[in-house]
Each structure stands twice: as C-alpha cells, then as structure tokens.
Design an enzyme around this catalytic site. Structure first.
Site, PDB file in Angstrom:
ATOM      1  N   LYS A   1       3.981 -14.307 -14.465  1.00  0.00           N
ATOM      2  CA  LYS A   1       5.328 -13.983 -14.934  1.00  0.00           C
ATOM      3  C   LYS A   1       5.838 -12.808 -14.105  1.00  0.00           C
ATOM      4  O   LYS A   1       5.828 -11.655 -14.540  1.00  0.00           O
ATOM      5  CB  LYS A   1       5.294 -13.662 -16.436  1.00  0.00           C
ATOM      6  CG  LYS A   1       6.620 -13.928 -17.116  1.00  0.00           C
ATOM      7  CD  LYS A   1       6.459 -14.071 -18.602  1.00  0.00           C
ATOM      8  CE  LYS A   1       7.763 -13.918 -19.340  1.00  0.00           C
ATOM      9  NZ  LYS A   1       8.793 -14.875 -18.965  1.00  0.00           N
TER      10      LYS A   1
ATOM     11  N   GLU B   1       8.186 -27.848 -17.000  1.00  0.00           N
ATOM     12  CA  GLU B   1       8.653 -27.059 -18.145  1.00  0.00           C
ATOM     13  C   GLU B   1      10.162 -26.935 -18.032  1.00  0.00           C
ATOM     14  O   GLU B   1      10.784 -27.586 -17.203  1.00  0.00           O
ATOM     15  CB  GLU B   1       7.979 -25.687 -18.159  1.00  0.00           C
ATOM     16  CG  GLU B   1       8.205 -24.871 -16.888  1.00  0.00           C
ATOM     17  CD  GLU B   1       7.574 -23.477 -16.939  1.00  0.00           C
ATOM     18  OE1 GLU B   1       7.337 -22.967 -18.049  1.00  0.00           O
ATOM     19  OE2 GLU B   1       7.338 -22.910 -15.858  1.00  0.00           O
TER      20      GLU B   1
ATOM     21  N   ARG C   1       0.841  -1.224   0.000  1.00  0.00           N
ATOM     22  CA  ARG C   1       0.000   0.000   0.000  1.00  0.00           C
ATOM     23  C   ARG C   1       0.861   1.254   0.000  1.00  0.00           C
ATOM     24  O   ARG C   1       0.409   2.328  -0.365  1.00  0.00           O
ATOM     25  CB  ARG C   1      -0.911   0.018   1.241  1.00  0.00           C
ATOM     26  CG  ARG C   1      -1.996  -1.041   1.221  1.00  0.00           C
ATOM     27  CD  ARG C   1      -2.751  -1.067   2.513  1.00  0.00           C
ATOM     28  NE  ARG C   1      -1.837  -1.291   3.648  1.00  0.00           N
ATOM     29  CZ  ARG C   1      -2.199  -1.370   4.917  1.00  0.00           C
ATOM     30  NH1 ARG C   1      -3.467  -1.229   5.239  1.00  0.00           N
ATOM     31  NH2 ARG C   1      -1.312  -1.567   5.873  1.00  0.00           N
TER      32      ARG C   1
HETATM   33  N1  PXG Z   1       8.382 -20.956 -19.304  1.00  0.00           N
HETATM   34  C1  PXG Z   1       9.026 -19.989 -18.608  1.00  0.00           C
HETATM   35  C2  PXG Z   1       9.354 -20.237 -17.198  1.00  0.00           C
HETATM   36  C3  PXG Z   1       9.354 -18.772 -19.238  1.00  0.00           C
HETATM   37  O1  PXG Z   1       9.965 -17.810 -18.557  1.00  0.00           O
HETATM   38  C4  PXG Z   1       8.366 -19.638 -21.281  1.00  0.00           C
HETATM   39  C5  PXG Z   1       8.045 -20.800 -20.594  1.00  0.00           C
HETATM   40  C6  PXG Z   1       7.941 -19.507 -22.703  1.00  0.00           C
HETATM   41  O2  PXG Z   1       6.865 -18.584 -22.794  1.00  0.00           O
HETATM   42  P1  PXG Z   1       6.633 -17.713 -24.110  1.00  0.00           P
HETATM   43  O3  PXG Z   1       5.396 -16.962 -23.799  1.00  0.00           O
HETATM   44  O4  PXG Z   1       7.840 -16.834 -24.288  1.00  0.00           O
HETATM   45  O5  PXG Z   1       6.490 -18.640 -25.238  1.00  0.00           O
HETATM   46  C7  PXG Z   1       9.026 -18.589 -20.588  1.00  0.00           C
HETATM   47  C8  PXG Z   1       9.356 -17.300 -21.245  1.00  0.00           C
HETATM   48  C9  PXG Z   1      15.446 -15.920 -21.055  1.00  0.00           C
HETATM   49  C10 PXG Z   1      13.995 -15.613 -20.869  1.00  0.00           C
HETATM   50  O6  PXG Z   1      16.260 -15.017 -20.829  1.00  0.00           O
HETATM   51  C11 PXG Z   1      13.040 -16.542 -21.204  1.00  0.00           C
HETATM   52  C12 PXG Z   1      11.681 -16.225 -21.029  1.00  0.00           C
HETATM   53  C13 PXG Z   1      11.361 -15.019 -20.527  1.00  0.00           C
HETATM   54  C14 PXG Z   1      12.349 -14.120 -20.200  1.00  0.00           C
HETATM   55  C15 PXG Z   1      13.668 -14.400 -20.372  1.00  0.00           C
HETATM   56  O7  PXG Z   1      15.763 -17.049 -21.414  1.00  0.00           O
HETATM   57  N2  PXG Z   1      10.790 -17.196 -21.394  1.00  0.00           N
END
Ligand code: PXG
Length: 297
Positions: free
Chosen positions: A157, A190, A111
């Site tokens: 995220k 994943e 807050r």
């Molecule tokens: N799983 C995780 C944990 C992610 O962070 C994905 C899957 C794939 O999601 P998208 O929406 O991009 O298809 C992500 C996303 C990196 C990096 O530096 C990778 C992500 C995000 C930020 C940085 O490798 N991947």
C-alpha cells in the site's frame, strides 16, 4: 473520503499535533517527489480504532517491502494514533496513517533520505450514500490494468496510487462510483479502492492474492464472519463472466465497509437487488466495528 474541511482536521506530523491548516511537510520529502512512502486508511467507530493491529502490521509490511525503515515501533505508532484521535475529540471518523522516506535531495537515491516523516490525519468520513447499501451499486470494468506484481506489487500500500487514480478517472467517466480492474493477464483483480467478492451457489469466491491485489483487512474480516456462519469462502482465479453469472456480488473496503453490487457492465447481477448473504454479512460486519479494535477513550 472526500476532502471537506481539511483545515479543521487534526494532524500529527513527526510527534507534533496541530490543525490541518497548520500541517506542513517539506517539498523535498520523497513521499511527494516520488510517491516513496506507505499509507493506511483506518476507521474510528464509537471511539474504537477498528482493526488497529492489522493496519499497523500492514503498514510495517508495506514499508519492509520497500526497504523503508519506519522511525517508530508498531506500539509507538498505535500510541501516536490514539493520541491524535484523542486530540481530535472524535468518536467516529477516518484515520489516514502515512509514512514516507522523508527529506532527501532531488535524486532518486533513497540513502540520502532521513526516513523520518510520519503523518496521521484524523477527520470526519463521508460514506457512500445509504441508498447504495439498500439498493446496491452499479460497476463498470475499466481499461486500465492493475499494476503487474513484477513491477510494483498491489499488495504494497504505497503512496504511488497512480494506477488506481487512472482507473478511478475511467470509473467516473463511465458514470459509476467504483469499477473492476483486471490484472495484466485479464483476470479479475479488485476495484480501484475496494476488494470484490462473489456469491455463487451459497459460497463466497474472491480473487486470490496472487492475482495481484491488495489483500483487504475488511475482506479478511468478512472471511472470518462468513466462516462463523458456515458459508464456504474461496480465494481463486476469476474471469469477468464469473462476475456476470454470480448470484450476488459485493465490495469490501475500509471506507465502503460491505456494499452490495447489483449490476456490472450493464448486466444485472442475481435478482438485481442486494442478496441475502451480502445483507447478512453487512449486518454482521456492523456489529463488530465497535468491538474489534483499540479503544481510545
Ligand atoms: N484494494 C485497494 C486497491 C485499496 O486501496 C482496498 C482494496 C480495501 O482494503 P481494506 O484494507 O481497506 O479493506 C483498498 C483500501 C479511497 C481509499 O479514498 C480507499 C482505500 C484506501 C485509501 C483510500 O477510496 N482502500
């Protein structure tokens, strides 16, 4: 992406655009103090912000889950991205979209935060070397388990990516570029920054969202492409032996796009070469990258 030439990147901070070397945020920002914020990684392909709407939707969903009110509307956020990309002059690159709870005091209490930090970074992207798209990646399984959704949902995220950073260290120690994370129950979730998909008997199988993962925008794109080709696609519960016994395996992610996997934990997957369904979907994916998004110029 790697952090090369960050000084030269184009950065938007709360309405102002500047060079990376000039961009600053407060040491009292709760994004820094507590990882209290959200982010997206987005690709720019030939002047088109790929799946822009999907990424903006997801950052708003992540923020909503954290009860974080973003200081702008989705349309304003898209407009800010377009403006920042234009200022960069780039046609191909990587966009990092970040929103934090903003400046607060040294206590946790959200807050006390002003909720006003939106940052957009536009820069070049460094990809996996082309040999991995041709020959495939080798994965290992790491010991660090994916966050349990009851503590911090992997579907959010958030700026708190320590779970993935700890896993990535194990990946690197094992001499790999990416690795598999199991969930708290031992099922496949994943990879550290990518989703994992298998092909078995002509059908795609991937862990379901309830296994505790980030539902990737690239994975959804691949689901749609597979459906167009008439390839069955199933989100289900998978164990490591399912991965080892797959005919094909591949990863999806914004940075990785679609990357074949040919070995996991020392076992060869399928023929040991990128499989036909993986290759077809990689080709299909590259075709939509310049079409499926918001044009900047
Ligand atoms: N799983 C995780 C944990 C992610 O962070 C994905 C899957 C794939 O999601 P998208 O929406 O991009 O298809 C992500 C996303 C990196 C990096 O530096 C990778 C992500 C995000 C930020 C940085 O490798 N991947």
């Amino acid at each position: 992406m790697s952090g090369t030439d960050w000084q030269e990147m184009t950065v938007y901070v709360n309405g102002e655009i500047m060079k990376g070397s000039e961009a600053k945020i407060s040491v009292f920002d709760h994004g820094l103090l507590y990882g209290d914020g959200v982010f997206e990684g987005i690709r720019l392909y030939d002047g088109c912000i790929f799946k822009c709407q999907e990424h903006v939707d997801r950052i708003f969903q992540s923020a909503h889950a954290l009860r974080l009110n973003l200081s702008m509307t989705p349309d304003e956020m898209t407009a800010a991205m377009v403006e920042t990309v234009k200022a960069s002059g780039l046609r191909d690159g990587y966009i990092r979209l970040i929103a934090t709870r903003g400046i607060g005091d040294l206590g946790l209490d959200p807050r006390k935060c002003n909720g006003k930090s939106v940052i957009i970074i536009v820069g070049a992207i460094s990809l996996y070397p082309t040999e991995f798209y041709e020959n495939g990646l080798s994965l290992c399984t790491v010991g660090v388990r994916r966050n349990t959704p009851a503590a911090l949902s992997p579907a959010i995220k958030s700026l708190n990516y320590l779970n993935n950073v700890m896993a990535k260290m194990q990946v690197t120690d094992a001499g790999c570029l990416e690795g598999i994370m199991l969930n708290h129950e031992g099922y496949v979730a994943e990879c550290t920054g990518d989703n994992i998909l298998l092909v078995k008997n002509g059908a795609i199988r991937t862990p379901a969202d309830h296994c505790g993962l980030l539902p990737g925008i690239t994975r959804n794109a691949v689901r749609d492409l597979a459906t167009k080709r008439g390839i069955p696609y199933e989100e289900t519960v998978l164990i490591l032996p399912d991965v080892y016994a797959a005919d094909e395996c591949f990863l999806t992610g914004t940075a990785a796009e679609v990357v074949p996997v040919v070995a996991v934990d020392g076992r060869t997957i399928g023929t040991g070469e990128p499989g036909p369904i993986t290759k077809a979907l990689l080709g299909d994916f590259r075709e939509i990258t310049t079409r499926d998004g918001v044009p900047v110029y």
